[in-house]
Design a protein around this motif. Structure first.
Motif, mmCIF file in Angstrom:
data_model
loop_
_atom_site.group_PDB
_atom_site.id
_atom_site.type_symbol
_atom_site.label_atom_id
_atom_site.label_comp_id
_atom_site.label_asym_id
_atom_site.label_seq_id
_atom_site.Cartn_x
_atom_site.Cartn_y
_atom_site.Cartn_z
ATOM 1 N N PRO A 1 35.933 36.802 36.368
ATOM 2 C CA PRO A 1 37.389 36.734 36.126
ATOM 3 C C PRO A 1 38.127 38.019 36.469
ATOM 4 O O PRO A 1 39.228 37.978 37.021
ATOM 5 N N VAL A 2 37.546 39.152 36.141
ATOM 6 C CA VAL A 2 38.211 40.439 36.391
ATOM 7 C C VAL A 2 38.315 40.704 37.888
ATOM 8 O O VAL A 2 39.391 41.054 38.408
ATOM 9 N N ILE A 3 37.214 40.548 38.599
ATOM 10 C CA ILE A 3 37.204 40.810 40.038
ATOM 11 C C ILE A 3 38.040 39.769 40.777
ATOM 12 O O ILE A 3 38.757 40.098 41.735
ATOM 13 N N ARG A 4 37.972 38.508 40.349
ATOM 14 C CA ARG A 4 38.749 37.455 41.007
ATOM 15 C C ARG A 4 40.243 37.745 40.902
ATOM 16 O O ARG A 4 40.979 37.643 41.895
ATOM 17 N N ALA A 5 40.710 38.112 39.691
ATOM 18 C CA ALA A 5 42.133 38.414 39.502
ATOM 19 C C ALA A 5 42.552 39.628 40.334
ATOM 20 O O ALA A 5 43.638 39.647 40.933
ATOM 21 N N PHE A 6 41.690 40.629 40.401
ATOM 22 C CA PHE A 6 41.962 41.835 41.185
ATOM 23 C C PHE A 6 42.066 41.497 42.671
ATOM 24 O O PHE A 6 42.985 41.947 43.371
ATOM 25 N N TYR A 7 41.143 40.686 43.162
ATOM 26 C CA TYR A 7 41.124 40.284 44.576
ATOM 27 C C TYR A 7 42.368 39.480 44.925
ATOM 28 O O TYR A 7 43.027 39.733 45.953
ATOM 29 N N GLN A 8 42.711 38.522 44.076
ATOM 30 C CA GLN A 8 43.882 37.688 44.342
ATOM 31 C C GLN A 8 45.170 38.505 44.317
ATOM 32 O O GLN A 8 46.092 38.257 45.109
ATOM 33 N N ARG A 9 45.243 39.485 43.422
ATOM 34 C CA ARG A 9 46.445 40.336 43.355
ATOM 35 C C ARG A 9 46.608 41.149 44.638
ATOM 36 O O ARG A 9 47.709 41.259 45.176
ATOM 37 N N LEU A 10 45.501 41.705 45.145
ATOM 38 C CA LEU A 10 45.571 42.491 46.373
ATOM 39 C C LEU A 10 45.966 41.620 47.563
ATOM 40 O O LEU A 10 46.769 42.030 48.407
ATOM 41 N N CYS A 11 45.398 40.412 47.622
ATOM 42 C CA CYS A 11 45.733 39.504 48.727
ATOM 43 C C CYS A 11 47.193 39.079 48.657
ATOM 44 O O CYS A 11 47.875 38.961 49.695
ATOM 45 N N SER A 12 47.697 38.853 47.451
ATOM 46 C CA SER A 12 49.098 38.441 47.294
ATOM 47 C C SER A 12 50.066 39.553 47.686
ATOM 48 O O SER A 12 51.225 39.299 48.021
ATOM 49 N N GLN A 13 49.579 40.802 47.661
ATOM 50 C CA GLN A 13 50.395 41.950 48.070
ATOM 51 C C GLN A 13 50.340 42.168 49.580
ATOM 52 O O GLN A 13 50.922 43.135 50.089
#
Length: 305
Positions: free
Chosen positions: A266-278
Motif C-alpha cells: 500500500p505504501v509503495i503503490r500510493a507513492f508510485y501512483q502519486r509520482l505518475c500523476s505528477q
C-alpha cells in the motif's frame, strides 16, 4: 558444575559491554568499540570461559560476536525474552547493566545453551552467485529457443532449460536451508519478508550483498546500493540527475521487488501512483520506489521492528 568452568554473561548496549562471571565477583566494563572489544577478548583469553552468553538484539551484538568467533571462544546469543523470563523466575526485579550481565551469566550456567559460531556470509554469497549464474543461463537459453527453427535444436534447448531449472530449484532449497540454520539470518529474513513485495530472493541478496543494511542512514544505504540520484554537472554543463554505480545485484533485486510492491504494498503503490500523476516518467517513479523500499527496509532492520 566443574569449578574450573566459567560461564560469562555480557550485557551489550550501544556504548558499553558489561561483563560478569557467574558465581564470582569478577566484573568488567569495556567500550562497545573495536578497541573495547579487543580488550574484552584479551581478558577472555586470560580467564578461558566455558561459554560467553549475550542477548541477540538489534544487531548491536554482531561485531562482538564476530570477534569472539574469530578467536575460537564459545558463544551463545540468546533471545532477550528468554533472559527476561529467567530473571522473573529468579525474582530479580531490579535492573542495571551489571545485574543484567549477572543474570545472563546465571542463565548460561543453568540452561547451558548450545554454542553458536558467527555465521559466515561467504557460504551464502557463493550460493547466491551460483543462483545468478543459473538464472542468466536459463534466460540465455530461452532467448536461443525463440530464435531456433529446427525442431531437434529446440528439443535440445528445452531439455537443457529443464535441467538448469532443476539445478535452480536445488540451489533455492540450499539457500533457504543456509538461512534457516543461522539465528541472525533467520531473524533478519523474517523481518525483511514481513514487508509486502519482499520475497526470499531480495531478502537473501540483502543479507549477502548489503550487510551494512540497518547500520547506515537512508542516504548512505541508497548510495551503496546504487539507487541514489547523483548530479552530473561540470562547468556550464547541467545534466539530469541519474542513478549509477553501487552494487548491481542489489539494484537488480530491488527493481523486481519494487515492481511487485507497486501492486501489493500500500505504501509503495500510493507513492508510485502519486509520482505518475505528477507526470513523472514511469521508469523514474519506479526507481524512486526502489529507493523508498530500501529506506523502509533499512529502518526496519535498524530499529528491529
Amino acid at each position: 558444575m566443574n569449578k574450573e568452568q566459567k560461564y560469562v554473561g555480557v550485557d551489550i548496549s550501544k556504548d558499553s559491554l558489561d561483563i560478569a562471571v557467574f558465581d564470582s565477583n569478577q566484573r568488567w566494563r569495556f567500550n562497545n568499540s573495536p578497541v573495547g572489544i579487543k580488550r574484552a577478548i584479551g581478558m577472555f583469553e586470560t580467564i578461558k570461559p566455558e561459554l560467553v552468553v549475550f542477548e541477540a538484539t538489534r544487531g548491536l551484538e554482531i561485531p562482538f560476536w564476530a570477534a569472539l568467533s574469530e578467536v575460537g571462544i564459545n558463544t551463545a546469543p540468546i533471545n532477550p525474552r528468554q533472559i527476561r523470563d529467567f530473571a522473573r523466575a529468579k525474582g530479580r526485579l531490579a535492573k542495571t547493566d551489571t545485574i543484567d550481565a549477572q543474570v545472563i551469566a546465571h542463565y548460561g550456567q543453568a540452561m547451558q545453551p548450545r554454542p553458536l559460531s558467527f555465521p559466515d556470509t561467504q557460504e551464502l554469497k557463493e550460493v547466491m552467485a551460483r543462483r545468478s549464474q543459473l538464472v542468466e543461463m536459463i534466460s540465455a537459453e530461452k532467448n536461443r529457443l525463440r530464435a531456433a527453427r529446427q525442431e531437434s535444436i529446440k528439443q535440445g534447448i528445452k531439455a537443457h532449460i529443464e535441467w538448469l531449472e532443476t539445478g535452480l530449484n536445488s540451489v533455492d532449497k540450499e539457500l533457504r536451508k543456509a538461512i534457516e540454520a543461522s539465528p541472525i539470518w533467520r531473524e533478519k529474513d523474517q523481518l525483511l519478508r514481513s514487508t509486502p513485495g519482499v520475497g526470499p530472493i531480495l531478502s537473501a541478496v540483502l543479507l549477502t550483498q548489503l550487510p551494512e543494511l540497518g547500520t547506515l542512514n537512508r542516504h548512505q544505504v541508497a548510495a551503496l546500493a546504487g539507487v541514489a540520484p547523483l548530479n552530473r554537472d561540470s562547468g556550464l554543463m547541467r545534466g539530469k540527475r541519474s542513478v549509477w554505480g553501487g552494487r548491481g545485484r542489489v539494484r537488480g533485486a530491488l527493481y523486481m521487488a519494487a515492481l511487485v510492491a507497486t501492486r501489493c504494498n500500500p505504501v509503495i503503490r500510493a507513492f508510485y501512483q502519486r509520482l505518475c500523476s505528477q507526470g513523472k516518467p514511469k521508469k523514474l517513479a519506479l526507481t524512486a520506489c526502489m529507493r523508498k523500499l530500501l529506506a523502509i527496509l533499512n529502518s526496519m532492520v535498524k530499529h528491529h521492528t
